[in-house]
Design an enzyme around this catalytic site. Structure first.
Site, PDB file in Angstrom:
ATOM      1  N   LEU A  22       0.820  -1.211   0.000  1.00 57.50           N
ATOM      2  CA  LEU A  22       0.000   0.000   0.000  1.00 57.50           C
ATOM      3  C   LEU A  22       0.853   1.259   0.000  1.00 57.50           C
ATOM      4  O   LEU A  22       0.396   2.328  -0.406  1.00 57.50           O
ATOM      5  CB  LEU A  22      -0.923   0.014   1.227  1.00 57.50           C
ATOM      6  CG  LEU A  22      -1.986  -1.091   1.269  1.00 57.50           C
ATOM      7  CD1 LEU A  22      -2.767  -1.002   2.574  1.00 57.50           C
ATOM      8  CD2 LEU A  22      -2.920  -0.991   0.077  1.00 57.50           C
ATOM      9  N   GLY A  23       2.076   1.157   0.452  1.00 57.01           N
ATOM     10  CA  GLY A  23       2.947   2.326   0.491  1.00 57.01           C
ATOM     11  C   GLY A  23       4.243   1.986   1.199  1.00 57.01           C
ATOM     12  O   GLY A  23       4.354   0.968   1.880  1.00 57.01           O
ATOM     13  N   GLY A  25       7.951   4.045   3.004  1.00 56.26           N
ATOM     14  CA  GLY A  25       8.635   5.280   3.375  1.00 56.26           C
ATOM     15  C   GLY A  25       9.944   4.967   4.051  1.00 56.26           C
ATOM     16  O   GLY A  25      10.427   3.823   4.043  1.00 56.26           O
ATOM     17  N   GLY A  28       9.572   2.162   6.891  1.00 59.23           N
ATOM     18  CA  GLY A  28       9.114   0.813   6.627  1.00 59.23           C
ATOM     19  C   GLY A  28       8.106   0.757   5.510  1.00 59.23           C
ATOM     20  O   GLY A  28       8.033   1.640   4.660  1.00 59.23           O
ATOM     21  N   VAL A  30       3.955  -0.449   4.357  1.00 60.44           N
ATOM     22  CA  VAL A  30       2.589  -0.790   4.737  1.00 60.44           C
ATOM     23  C   VAL A  30       2.039  -1.733   3.671  1.00 60.44           C
ATOM     24  O   VAL A  30       2.073  -1.434   2.476  1.00 60.44           O
ATOM     25  CB  VAL A  30       1.695   0.457   4.853  1.00 60.44           C
ATOM     26  CG1 VAL A  30       0.273   0.045   5.259  1.00 60.44           C
ATOM     27  CG2 VAL A  30       2.263   1.431   5.875  1.00 60.44           C
ATOM     28  N   LYS A  44       1.532  -2.469   9.031  1.00 62.99           N
ATOM     29  CA  LYS A  44       2.701  -1.590   9.000  1.00 62.99           C
ATOM     30  C   LYS A  44       3.895  -2.329   9.598  1.00 62.99           C
ATOM     31  O   LYS A  44       3.859  -2.745  10.758  1.00 62.99           O
ATOM     32  CB  LYS A  44       2.431  -0.296   9.766  1.00 62.99           C
ATOM     33  CG  LYS A  44       3.632   0.631   9.823  1.00 62.99           C
ATOM     34  CD  LYS A  44       3.262   2.038  10.276  1.00 62.99           C
ATOM     35  CE  LYS A  44       2.814   2.098  11.702  1.00 62.99           C
ATOM     36  NZ  LYS A  44       2.612   3.488  12.166  1.00 62.99           N
ATOM     37  N   ASP A 138      -1.708  14.600  15.864  1.00 59.31           N
ATOM     38  CA  ASP A 138      -1.470  14.754  14.424  1.00 59.31           C
ATOM     39  C   ASP A 138      -2.780  14.609  13.649  1.00 59.31           C
ATOM     40  O   ASP A 138      -2.862  13.859  12.677  1.00 59.31           O
ATOM     41  CB  ASP A 138      -0.449  13.729  13.937  1.00 59.31           C
ATOM     42  CG  ASP A 138       0.187  14.131  12.594  1.00 59.31           C
ATOM     43  OD1 ASP A 138       0.130  15.330  12.249  1.00 59.31           O
ATOM     44  OD2 ASP A 138       0.719  13.253  11.903  1.00 59.31           O
TER      45      ASP A 138
END
Length: 733
Positions: A22-23, A25, A28, A30, A44, A138
């Site tokens: 899914l993504g 960065g 790590g 996801v 995650k 956040d």
């Protein structure tokens, strides 16, 4: 919105079979996972340096502990986690919906009813968070997901127990600038009231389409959050009153989350999505359909470095269920927007052919028709056409290029339409532009969705990265840096004195970004007094601000504002007999300022990364100037050089993605991957891109790639680079 697993990815984490990425960065990856019972999860996994960092591991364990405390239908629940594993992981329920930020960028502000529903349910979520003894810290549009039956609050990555400061250093700003409270901006501890302030920012963003404290660099956003009043646009009535309460500077003056929940109480959505406007509801439904199609387990693909030629890959035929769901998603996404056209994924098919039998690829040029951007749009278009003509003049070329120009009207909607038109044309392989900030912010997400690489050579904000982290690039210097460089020019030219600076907010985000770092740099780095004055948009306070600064005895003067206001400031300073050094904001280079200000404009400076190549002595600059004169009959206009460099860089990297000896279109995504790692030597500077895909001017050569122009004899004349001027001053001392 996802990609296949790579050979380096695990196939399973505990009880979750991993299906897709899914993504990813710096900390790590996801994954989309599925339990044996069929439930979907976002898993995650922490990797890289963070996995071995003792402090980080402690924070992650706390994240797991804290997130498990919250039980509310509008908070995404934790399904499982392991904070002790070699690679820590956390699994939450998978929500196949777009973030609020995606929806607003794509379709504009939400109507009042939708904002009310959003606010009431998110307030209920925060009330549950606060009841559990936590502070989220956040709350932002990217952490709010939209689904038919209401929003979901996600990401407790920096949450903490109320009153707990053990893991927070004194003075550390934690959160997302533009969506955090003044106390957080000043490095003070967050409280439940800080979350309420952030929710007020989110609701203002949803209702107006822009954050209440504008956009730009973190320093500028933090400054405005502490000192400025929020911009709430056309929001009216009780909703505006509640937003103003949420955005009070004093935490004690804000309502609690529970009070907000009561004030905004409405019946919960029924799951039909009718609480959202139709375009957003279609977007939500399309994303849900994509989510339903994802659970079919797909073969793992090898990493790019080991990938085989796509032409040799076996053909996979999707099952009937996948075809039906994908078809439904396209129908839902259609609605006359053109989105379904580029969602068909026809990379690899044969491109159009020219008269010589060569493939023909198209370079898009995304300009603006507004009068404020006419000159820079013309320079970008001419630069693109010159670069394309030079390519087509080569007898050894393997393909032809064509430049196609489309202009927006300077607003978000028309910018998105231009981007949709370019992305729908599969012959378009890259785009130069947009040329202005609002179109850049709006169009970036459209280009991102289609995987179409584009480079803006004339914008300087960096918030486009939030919605387009892979395919959007900016080859112009940031407004933040150019504010600091005014102070450096004063130092290099020996003109440091107590300074007055007027930040005229009618100049928009550009001057609002330049002002704070200029003030900070002048005071802290030069060690000299600087007196700032902020002029509110729509007022006539500029003359009074100028008089106040002159009465204070300033020796230097900086006016950061739009063209007409800067001309008036020049006239007022001239009438007062002020002859000290004067600077204007950098985007006025190449403007009509010399003509409009006439004698009052003589001597004004502008510091910018834009170069006049006609006064350079390098072979590359001379060749470019000669070619430009030959084609257009005059010297290159301001910003033409940077646009030409950007196109040449795009074309050089594109050439490396064209399949050798095959009649197939290049895969769009490959160009962005190459460009992110590229190093290109242009006419006056070397281009590399930083973490957020903006021109990286942090290296040692930045001063040689920044230029000072001065108004002399009714026109802008280049004095040299900052390095040149500093060297000359050093030699004379």
């Amino acid at each position: 919105m996802s990609e296949s697993l790579r050979s380096s990815d695990p196939s399973r984490i505990a009880g979750f079979r991993l299906l897709r990425r899914l993504g990813a960065g710096g900390m790590g990856v996801v994954y989309l996972g599925r339990t044996d019972a069929g439930a979907l999860a976002a898993v995650k996994v922490i990797r890289g340096e963070s996995a071995g960092d003792v402090d980080f591991r402690a924070r992650f364990a706390r994240e797991v502990e804290l997130a498990r405390r919250v039980d509310n239908p509008w908070v995404v629940p934790v399904l499982d986690a392991d904070a002790e594993a070699r690679e820590q992981w956390l699994a939450t329920a998978f929500v196949p919906g777009p973030a609020l930020s995606e929806a607003v960028v794509a379709h504009g502000p939400l109507p009042t009813r939708a904002v009310g529903v959003l606010g009431g349910l998110l307030a209920e979520a925060l009330a549950a968070v606060h009841t559990a003894g936590l502070v989220h810290r956040d709350v932002k549009p990217g952490n709010v997901l939209l689904v038919p039956d209401g929003p979901r609050l996600i990401d407790f990555g920096i949450a903490r127990a109320a009153g707990d400061t053990a893991l927070t250093a004194s003075g550390l700003v934690v959160g997302t600038p533009g969506f955090l409270a003044p106390e957080q901006a000043e490095g003070r501890p967050a409280s439940p009231a800080s979350d309420v302030f952030a929710l007020g920012c989110v609701l203002a963003y949803a209702a107006t389409g822009t954050p209440p404290f504008g956009t730009g660099t973190p320093d500028a956003l933090l400054y405005r959050t502490v000192h400025d009043e929020p911009e709430l646009g056309d929001v009216e009535g009780e909703l505006r009153t509640l937003m103003e309460r949420c955005l009070a500077k004093d935490p004690d003056a804000r309502p609690t989350a529970d009070e907000m929940r009561r004030l905004l109480a409405q019946d919960a959505p029924d799951g039909s999505g009718d609480w959202l406007p139709d375009p957003v509801a279609r977007m939500v439904a399309a994303r849900a359909a994509e989510g339903l199609a994802l659970p079919d387990i797909e073969p793992t693909i090898v990493d790019e470095t080991d990938a085989q030629d796509p032409a040799d890959a076996p053909v996979r035929h999707p099952g009937r269920r996948r075809l039906l769901l994908a078809g439904g998603a396209l129908l839902l996404a259609g609605g006359g927007t053109g989105a379904a056209v580029w969602a068909t994924g026809d990379d690899g098919k044969e491109p159009s052919s020219g008269s010589g039998g060569r493939p023909v690829y198209v370079l898009g040029v995304h300009t603006a028709a507004g009068s404020a951007d006419t000159a820079v749009s013309r320079a970008c278009e001419r630069a693109a056409r010159l670069a394309v003509a030079e390519h087509n003049a080569s007898p050894k070329r393997l393909y032809d290029l064509k430049a196609q120009v489309r202009a927006d009207r300077g607003d978000a909607d028309s910018a998105r339409q231009v981007a949709l038109a370019f992305t729908a044309d599969r012959d378009v392989v890259a785009v130069l532009g947009p040329v202005a900030e609002i179109p850049m912010q709006a169009a970036a997400s459209v280009y991102a969705e289609a995987g179409l690489t584009h480079v803006s050579s004339t914008t300087g904000l960096q918030d486009y990265f939030a919605t387009s982290p892979k395919t959007s690039f900016q080859s112009g210097a940031s407004h933040l840096a150019l504010g600091t460089w005014i102070a450096f020019h004063a130092l290099a030219s020996g003109q440091v004195a107590p300074a007055g600076v007027v930040i005229d907010r009618a100049g928009g985000s550009i001057v609002q970004d330049q002002g704070p770092p200029l003030v900070t740099g002048w005071r802290d780095t030069l060690g000299t007094e600087i007196l700032p004055r902020v002029v509110a948009e729509g007022t006539n306070d500029s003359p009074r601000a100028i008089r106040d600064l002159l009465d204070a005895g300033v020796g230097d003067f900086v006016y950061l504002g739009p063209l007409d206001a800067t001309v008036r400031a020049a006239e007022e300073l001239a009438a007062a007999g002020f002859t000290g050094p004067r600077w204007m904001q950098h985007r006025l280079y190449g403007s009509d300022f010399p003509r409009l200000a006439a004698a009052a404009g003589e001597g004004w400076y502008v510091v910018t990364s834009a170069v006049d190549p006609s006064v350079l002595t390098t072979r590359q600059a001379k060749d470019f100037t000669t070619a430009w004169r030959g084609r257009y009959g005059g010297a290159p206009e301001p910003y033409a050089t940077e646009a030409y460099d950007s196109v040449r860089m795009l074309l050089a990297e594109f050439a490396r993605t064209v399949p050798a000896g095959a009649r197939r279109r290049p895969v769009r995504a490959e160009l962005a991957e190459r460009l992110a790692k590229a190093k290109y030597k242009g006419i006056a500077r070397t281009y590399t891109f930083g973490e957020y895909h903006h021109y990286d001017n942090t290296g040692e050569g930045w001063a040689a790639q920044t230029f000072v122009h001065q108004v002399r004899d009714g026109r802008f004349q280049q004095l040299g680079s900052l390095a040149d001027l500093n060297g000359a001053a050093t030699a004379q001392s």
